[in-house]
Design a protein around this motif. Structure first.
Motif, PDB file in Angstrom:
ATOM      1  N   GLU A 116       8.336  17.492  -8.436  1.00  0.00           N
ATOM      2  CA  GLU A 116       7.707  18.288  -9.487  1.00  0.00           C
ATOM      3  C   GLU A 116       6.917  19.446  -8.890  1.00  0.00           C
ATOM      4  OE1 GLU A 116       4.951  17.577 -13.485  1.00  0.00           O
ATOM      5  OE2 GLU A 116       5.194  15.989 -11.997  1.00  0.00           O
ATOM      6  N   MET A 117       6.219  19.181  -7.773  1.00  0.00           N
ATOM      7  CA  MET A 117       5.469  20.243  -7.108  1.00  0.00           C
ATOM      8  C   MET A 117       6.414  21.283  -6.518  1.00  0.00           C
ATOM      9  SD  MET A 117       2.658  17.863  -5.175  1.00  0.00           S
ATOM     10  CE  MET A 117       1.880  19.288  -4.412  1.00  0.00           C
ATOM     11  N   ILE A 118       7.524  20.821  -5.940  1.00  0.00           N
ATOM     12  CA  ILE A 118       8.493  21.749  -5.346  1.00  0.00           C
ATOM     13  C   ILE A 118       9.135  22.612  -6.419  1.00  0.00           C
ATOM     14  CG2 ILE A 118      10.719  21.859  -4.181  1.00  0.00           C
ATOM     15  CD1 ILE A 118       9.852  19.408  -2.559  1.00  0.00           C
ATOM     16  N   ARG A 119       9.500  21.986  -7.547  1.00  0.00           N
ATOM     17  CA  ARG A 119      10.151  22.729  -8.633  1.00  0.00           C
ATOM     18  C   ARG A 119       9.208  23.751  -9.258  1.00  0.00           C
ATOM     19  NH1 ARG A 119      14.405  19.584 -11.111  1.00  0.00           N
ATOM     20  NH2 ARG A 119      14.157  20.886 -12.977  1.00  0.00           N
ATOM     21  N   ALA A 120       7.899  23.574  -9.062  1.00  0.00           N
ATOM     22  CA  ALA A 120       6.938  24.552  -9.589  1.00  0.00           C
ATOM     23  C   ALA A 120       6.928  25.828  -8.758  1.00  0.00           C
ATOM     24  CB  ALA A 120       5.540  23.941  -9.624  1.00  0.00           C
ATOM     25  N   LEU A 121       7.526  25.760  -7.564  1.00  0.00           N
ATOM     26  CA  LEU A 121       7.595  26.933  -6.695  1.00  0.00           C
ATOM     27  C   LEU A 121       8.871  27.721  -7.007  1.00  0.00           C
ATOM     28  CD1 LEU A 121       6.528  25.143  -3.388  1.00  0.00           C
ATOM     29  CD2 LEU A 121       5.066  26.446  -4.954  1.00  0.00           C
ATOM     30  N   SER A 122       9.086  28.771  -6.248  1.00  0.00           N
ATOM     31  CA  SER A 122      10.248  29.633  -6.500  1.00  0.00           C
ATOM     32  C   SER A 122      11.492  29.069  -5.820  1.00  0.00           C
ATOM     33  CB  SER A 122       9.966  31.046  -5.992  1.00  0.00           C
ATOM     34  OG  SER A 122       9.644  31.015  -4.614  1.00  0.00           O
ATOM     35  N   VAL A 123      11.934  27.940  -6.305  1.00  0.00           N
ATOM     36  CA  VAL A 123      13.167  27.328  -5.805  1.00  0.00           C
ATOM     37  C   VAL A 123      14.085  27.072  -6.988  1.00  0.00           C
ATOM     38  CG1 VAL A 123      12.007  26.230  -3.856  1.00  0.00           C
ATOM     39  CG2 VAL A 123      12.241  24.979  -5.996  1.00  0.00           C
ATOM     40  N   GLY A 124      15.374  27.038  -6.726  1.00  0.00           N
ATOM     41  CA  GLY A 124      16.343  26.799  -7.781  1.00  0.00           C
ATOM     42  C   GLY A 124      16.330  25.366  -8.259  1.00  0.00           C
ATOM     43  N   ARG A 125      16.881  25.160  -9.438  1.00  0.00           N
ATOM     44  CA  ARG A 125      16.907  23.832 -10.037  1.00  0.00           C
ATOM     45  C   ARG A 125      17.674  22.828  -9.182  1.00  0.00           C
ATOM     46  NH1 ARG A 125      16.420  21.907 -15.385  1.00  0.00           N
ATOM     47  NH2 ARG A 125      17.551  19.964 -15.755  1.00  0.00           N
ATOM     48  N   LEU A 126      18.758  23.287  -8.556  1.00  0.00           N
ATOM     49  CA  LEU A 126      19.601  22.394  -7.764  1.00  0.00           C
ATOM     50  C   LEU A 126      19.303  22.478  -6.266  1.00  0.00           C
ATOM     51  CD1 LEU A 126      23.049  22.982  -9.522  1.00  0.00           C
ATOM     52  CD2 LEU A 126      21.376  21.169  -9.958  1.00  0.00           C
ATOM     53  N   ALA A 127      18.322  23.295  -5.886  1.00  0.00           N
ATOM     54  CA  ALA A 127      18.026  23.470  -4.460  1.00  0.00           C
ATOM     55  C   ALA A 127      17.627  22.165  -3.767  1.00  0.00           C
ATOM     56  CB  ALA A 127      16.918  24.517  -4.292  1.00  0.00           C
ATOM     57  N   PRO A 128      16.766  21.312  -4.368  1.00  0.00           N
ATOM     58  CA  PRO A 128      16.423  20.056  -3.680  1.00  0.00           C
ATOM     59  C   PRO A 128      17.639  19.175  -3.415  1.00  0.00           C
ATOM     60  CG  PRO A 128      14.849  20.513  -5.436  1.00  0.00           C
ATOM     61  CD  PRO A 128      15.972  21.486  -5.597  1.00  0.00           C
TER      62      PRO A 128
END
Length: 533
Positions: A116-128
């Protein structure tokens, strides 16, 4: 489309940094075992006659169900023997590694709130997800290279470099398949535990299905991805087609996981969890019942493992006399200067293996207290009328019962399988006495785990290395001429190997006493230390 994957390179570097030690240990363990066994086979089976005796042994239906069929049994070279007997089990080991790592970075990170913290940054939805899959792909390549090159460099005539790389590719491709399986289940399940449970269940079902079909209709075994690893016929016909099949299937699973991940909500799953009761039961309100609930699935899984292990070993008892008489090297695994039959001597070796295997779920329970502590869950319990002693005591009671149940289950299954293939089976009472004699050693290792949890929780995982060391020196010590002073460092070496050794209470009482002291020390440390430590 690129916006969906933006930032995955940075996440990949983060994952590799987090996993660097785990990856290193797994690679050393898997490649080291492959190289060690491949290097030992020429000494274990130096003549064609000895290898053909082994070939006759693996024609046993039970052995086919365990390791699969082979077309090389009429010309059982060192390479053919190694590929036949090692490929499947090493692929399963690789699959387990991939399942655990993939679940950690998908559902595990999501469950712990990191995603959730990572998705709050400027990363794509499927990047993780793509970062995880690329990491697993890199690990698969490393597995191929370390195992393939390592085995190839041994210079064994029937194990050339090209075929050795195929062996490594079989392991790596199996890892990719179960990476894909886990990635899909990470979208379906609602928790990390569910993801791991579904993935391991799929692995177990694939293993059992291929075993059943190999015995009844071998063509149907192609439906199991685990059968593809030994259908490469590595060091025999060296077919790369199953590797291509594994890669295609893996990327199909990757695509499915991407699609499911793109349409589901964060922390949601497509398989809803079963609704719980509106009120907790009486046992669940107690530390013992609550602790058991946390480890119940793990213990049931390990109980199945112990039963299967006992049946697998017991099913080959009927062929052991001729098998061991064929090789002077193999008899080095057995106790020295014994008047007992080779089957009875080999039973004592199996009891060492089963007792160490049965220690794994015991340690899992013992270390669960710190596992929950790391996730900041125990503070909620301690805010209620639950003391540290009660909580740790609950895990101790479960671990103690687990040690007894696991050994009894393995011995009973060993007896049931062996009695069905032997004209004069070993008495059940003798097997139980031989197996249960190892309980003090299991309790000692369990006590060491609790001691580390109490005083050095961050180093509690070190007890696993001691268990691996004990397996090495007790099982392979005689074969590899390990010095006695080194063997004496393993607590399992002090247990009398019944019936070959006479039963003596003294070492068992001393080891039990030491286990009690370790447990007391662990409780003192856990009660007094900073629980966040």
């Amino acid at each position: 489309m690129t916006v969906y994957f933006s930032g995955w390179q940075k996440l990949l570097r983060l994952n590799l940094r987090r996993d660097r030690w785990q990856i290193l240990f797994w690679l050393i363990g898997i490649a080291g075992l492959s190289i060690a066994v491949a290097g030992a086979f020429p000494e274990l089976f130096p003549t064609a006659q000895e290898r053909q005796v082994m070939a006759e042994t693996v024609k046993n239906p039970a052995m086919i169900a365990m390791i699969g069929p082979s077309s090389s049994l009429d010309n059982y070279t060192i390479g053919a023997m190694f590929g036949h007997e090692m490929t499947l089990f090493m692929a399963i080991t690789t699959a387990v590694m991939m399942i655990l790592l993939t679940a950690r970075h998908t559902r595990g990170d999501e469950e712990d709130g990191r995603l959730e913290m990572i998705r709050a940054l400027s990363v794509g939805r499927l990047a993780p997800l793509i970062a995880v899959l690329v990491e697993m792909l890199l690990i698969s390549v490393l597995i191929m290279l370390t195992n393939g090159i390592g085995v190839g460099l041994l210079g064994i005539e029937t194990m050339p470099m090209g075929a050795s790389l195929l062996y490594g590719a079989a392991l790596g491709s199996a890892g990719l398949v179960f990476t894909g399986v886990t990635a899909v289940f990470a979208q379906l399940a609602e928790s990390k535990r569910g993801t791991v449970g579904f993935s391991l269940s799929f692995l177990g079902a694939a293993y059992l299905f291929r075993g059943f079909t190999d015995l009844n209709n071998e063509s149907l075994s192609w439906l199991s991805p685990l059968s593809w690893v030994y259908k490469t016929e590595v060091f025999v016909t060296n077919s790369w087609f199953p590797i291509i099949l594994s890669l295609v299937f893996s990327f199909i699973l990757f695509g499915v996981s991407f699609y499911l991940n793109s349409i589901r909500d964060l922390e949601a799953g497509f398989i809803p969890q079963r609704s719980g009761k509106s009120h907790a039961g009486f046992l669940l309100k107690k530390p013992l019942g609550f602790s058991f609930r946390l480890v119940k699935t793990t213990l049931i899984s390990w109980l199945v493992v112990m039963v299967v292990a006992g049946i697998s070993y017991g099913s080959v008892f009927g062929d052991l006399e001729n098998f061991f008489k064929s090789s002077d090297i193999l008899t080095m695994l057995l106790p020295e200067k014994s008047n007992y039959s080779l089957t009875e001597q080999f039973m004592t070796v199996l009891m060492v293996i089963l007792s160490i295997l049965g220690t794994i779920p015991v340690l899992t329970v013992a270390l669960k207290a710190y596992s929950e502590e790391k996730k900041s869950r125990v503070e909620q319990l301690f805010s209620k009328s639950v003391t540290r002693t009660k909580l740790l005591g609950a895990y101790l009671f479960i671990a103690f019962c687990t040690s007894i149940i696991m050994l009894i289950a393995s011995v009973l299954s060993l007896y049931a399988a062996s009695s069905s293939v032997m004209a004069e089976p070993i008495a059940l009472s003798m097997m139980l006495k031989s197996g249960l004699a190892y309980l003090p050693a299991v309790w000692f290792v369990m006590g060491a785990g609790f001691l580390l949890v109490g005083w050095l929780p961050k180093w509690s995982g070190a007890v696993w290395f001691y268990l691996v060391f004990s397996f090495f020196v007790d099982y392979l010590g005689s074969l590899l001429d390990v010095p006695k002073v080194v063997k004496n460092l393993s607590v399992f070496s002090y247990i009398p190997r019944i019936p070959v050794d006479s039963f003596e209470w003294q070492p068992l009482l001393v080891i039990t006493g030491l286990a009690v002291l370790l447990l007391i020390g662990g409780f003192i440390g856990y009660r007094n230390r900073d629980i966040a430590g």
